[in-house]
Design an enzyme around this catalytic site. Structure first.
Site, PDB file in Angstrom:
ATOM      1  N   TYR A  89       0.507  -1.506   0.160  1.00 56.79           N
ATOM      2  CA  TYR A  89      -0.097   0.221   0.146  1.00 56.79           C
ATOM      3  C   TYR A  89       0.932   1.386  -0.181  1.00 56.79           C
ATOM      4  O   TYR A  89       1.664   1.734   1.278  1.00 56.79           O
ATOM      5  CB  TYR A  89      -1.248  -0.096   1.206  1.00 56.79           C
TER       6      TYR A  89
ATOM      7  N   GLU B  62      -0.454   5.304  -0.579  1.00 51.41           N
ATOM      8  CA  GLU B  62      -1.323   6.413  -1.004  1.00 51.41           C
ATOM      9  C   GLU B  62      -0.235   7.275  -0.162  1.00 51.41           C
ATOM     10  O   GLU B  62       0.369   7.390   1.131  1.00 51.41           O
ATOM     11  CB  GLU B  62      -2.184   6.378   0.341  1.00 51.41           C
TER      12      GLU B  62
ATOM     13  N   ASP C 252      -7.187  13.261 -24.992  1.00 52.08           N
ATOM     14  CA  ASP C 252      -7.344  12.145 -24.166  1.00 52.08           C
ATOM     15  C   ASP C 252      -6.516  10.783 -25.135  1.00 52.08           C
ATOM     16  O   ASP C 252      -7.180  10.802 -26.595  1.00 52.08           O
ATOM     17  CB  ASP C 252      -8.581  11.261 -23.827  1.00 52.08           C
TER      18      ASP C 252
ATOM     19  N   THR D 249      -4.186   5.843 -21.553  1.00 44.25           N
ATOM     20  CA  THR D 249      -3.895   4.740 -21.168  1.00 44.25           C
ATOM     21  C   THR D 249      -2.277   4.223 -21.305  1.00 44.25           C
ATOM     22  O   THR D 249      -2.188   5.098 -22.222  1.00 44.25           O
ATOM     23  CB  THR D 249      -4.639   3.192 -21.539  1.00 44.25           C
TER      24      THR D 249
ATOM     25  N   LYS E 185      -2.053   0.589 -24.916  1.00 40.86           N
ATOM     26  CA  LYS E 185      -2.747   0.396 -25.369  1.00 40.86           C
ATOM     27  C   LYS E 185      -1.581   0.136 -26.997  1.00 40.86           C
ATOM     28  O   LYS E 185      -0.584   0.011 -26.665  1.00 40.86           O
ATOM     29  CB  LYS E 185      -3.755   1.464 -26.493  1.00 40.86           C
TER      30      LYS E 185
ATOM     31  N   ARG F  51      -1.682  -2.491 -17.584  1.00 37.14           N
ATOM     32  CA  ARG F  51      -3.108  -1.722 -17.880  1.00 37.14           C
ATOM     33  C   ARG F  51      -3.130  -1.231 -17.182  1.00 37.14           C
ATOM     34  O   ARG F  51      -3.015  -0.707 -15.844  1.00 37.14           O
ATOM     35  CB  ARG F  51      -4.299  -2.906 -17.316  1.00 37.14           C
TER      36      ARG F  51
END
Ligand SMILES: *Cc1c(COP(=O)(O)O)cnc(C)c1O
Length: 419
Positions: A52, A54, A198, A224, A227, A233
């Site tokens: 983790y 954060e 985008d 992203t 792609k 991902r």
């Protein structure tokens, strides 16, 4: 030697193996899909999934960040270099969340956003009504020009003047032509709007220098990472220094909790790959392959939206062939050619059974296919369209597809770090 997965959970192990065989044995033409390198896989499937983190490097809410801070900083620095960006956030879980975080950084709920309509090639998260982005914001949608299938920047400017959006979104998920981000910036400036670009689909082409970069023009660039960019991902946001704090706060704590550090380590690896000369060659070859495939498909009488392509993507309007998009994509899939059915601009058919098929060359280019193989693939399309109800012909094409694929095994490493 059995892997731990094979020993412990043979069912899942078997399914993954089958999926690998399916991916290797098919011509994968879904333009948003790709094959990542073994190095990206290794990083993504690592112990970082256990951590983790954060917050941001140097400002975390959990201890034990000696290594994660270094990994995230590496991913950021490499991405900054690849895209010549002032500020990069590598934490968005995916493209959709990145877009929402971008809008929330500069808008309030109820503000007007203006993006390309989904049936015209836009993404759900560009304000389409079923998406949260179409519910939280007042969404105005532009179209491509009816005659050309391309953006008409004067039409878009007129719509912007009429609706005075707070944000204009430039980017698409099914647009085969180069996007003029400078023109979009001029439109945004003319109405005092922010420009969000985008580049989810074309990020690899931008990184490889074969598509205009929005980074000098847009207030925020969203992408992203999986792609054409060929990473794990995930999502990324880039912006000028002025918006850096707003973007970071909007991602965390605005939209997300803990970042996926295993993905971020994969992004770091992918950004090093994207900086190589081999990656630039790959990006160039994607476009060369798409142009050649488009040319050959047109020779076989396929009707391409906008009459061709400038990028990695081709949208085939199947109306003149008398075949629905879904019927064609299903027949292609039976022959191990994987695509998706898609609406075409001004589609007379329903979105559930649209008139088009969307294809692209990123994955087959990663496999090493070149112009010669594009000619063969175009012939497969012709044979299938001419024999759409003939299972025997389709099966025969499927075998030829398997043969073609076995001649192009996936290399473990796609790029050379020595050059
Ligand atoms: C794929 C895509 C997205 C969304 O990405 P996900 O990772 O699927 O959430 C956003 N915008 C565009 C233009 C896309 O093509």
């Amino acid at each position: 030697m059995l892997t731990a997965l094979e020993q412990q959970d043979p069912k899942v192990a078997k399914l993954i193996k089958e999926e690998k065989l399916r991916q290797d044995g098919a011509i994968r033409l879904i333009p948003s899909e790709n094959y990542v390198s073994e190095a990206v896989m290794n990083a993504t499937g690592s112990c970082l999934t256990n951590k983790y983190a954060e917050g941001y490097p140097g400002k975390r809410y959990y201890e034990g960040q000696q290594i994660t801070d270094q990994i995230e900083t590496l991913a950021i620095d490499r991405a900054k270099k690849v895209f010549s960006a002032d500020h990069v956030n590598v934490q968005p879980y995916s493209g959709s969340v990145a877009n929402m975080a971008a809008y929330m950084a500069i808008c309030q709920p109820g503000d007007t956003i203006m993006g390309l309509a989904l049936p015209e090639g836009g993404h759900l998260t560009h304000g389409w009504k079923v998406s949260a982005t179409g519910k939280v914001f007042n969404s105005v949608q532009y179209k491509v020009n009816d005659d050309t299938g391309m953006f008409d920047y004067d039409e878009i400017a007129d719509l912007a003047k009429k609706h005075k959006p707070k944000v204009i979104i430039s980017g698409a998920t099914a647009y085969p032509r180069e996007i003029d981000f400078k023109a979009f910036k001029e439109i945004a400036d003319s109405v005092g709007a922010y420009l969000v670009s985008d580049i989810a689909h074309i990020a690899g082409l931008v990184a490889g220098g074969v598509h205009m970069s929005p980074v000098p023009y847009a207030d925020i660039v969203s992408t992203t990472t999986h792609k054409t960019l060929r990473g794990p991902r995930g999502g990324m946001l880039m912006c000028k220094e002025e918006l850096a704090t707003a973007i970071d706060k909007s991602v965390f704590p605005g939209m997300q909790g803990g970042p996926h550090m295993h993905t971020i380590s994969g992004i770091a690896v992918a950004m090093a790959e994207a900086a190589t000369a081999d990656f630039a060659d790959y990006a160039q070859q994607i476009v060369k392959n798409a142009k050649r495939l488009a040319e050959k498909l047109m020779e076989y009488g396929f009707d391409l939206v906008s009459g061709g392509t400038d990028n990695h993507l081709i949208l085939i309007n199947m109306i003149n062939k008398g075949i629905k998009g879904k019927k064609m994509s299903k027949a292609l899939d039976m022959a191990n050619i994987v695509s998706n059915c898609n609406t075409v601009p001004n589609d007379p058919a329903s979105p559930f059974n649209p008139s088009g098929v969307r294809i692209g060359t990123p994955a087959i280019t990663t496999r090493g296919m070149k112009e010669e193989q594009m000619d063969v693939i175009a012939r497969f399309f012709d044979e299938i369209a001419n024999n759409i109800d003939d299972a025997q012909v389709i099966e025969k094409v499927g075998k030829e597809v398997n043969e073609l694929c076995s001649a192009f095994p996936l290399p473990e490493r796609f790029v050379n770090f020595d050059n």
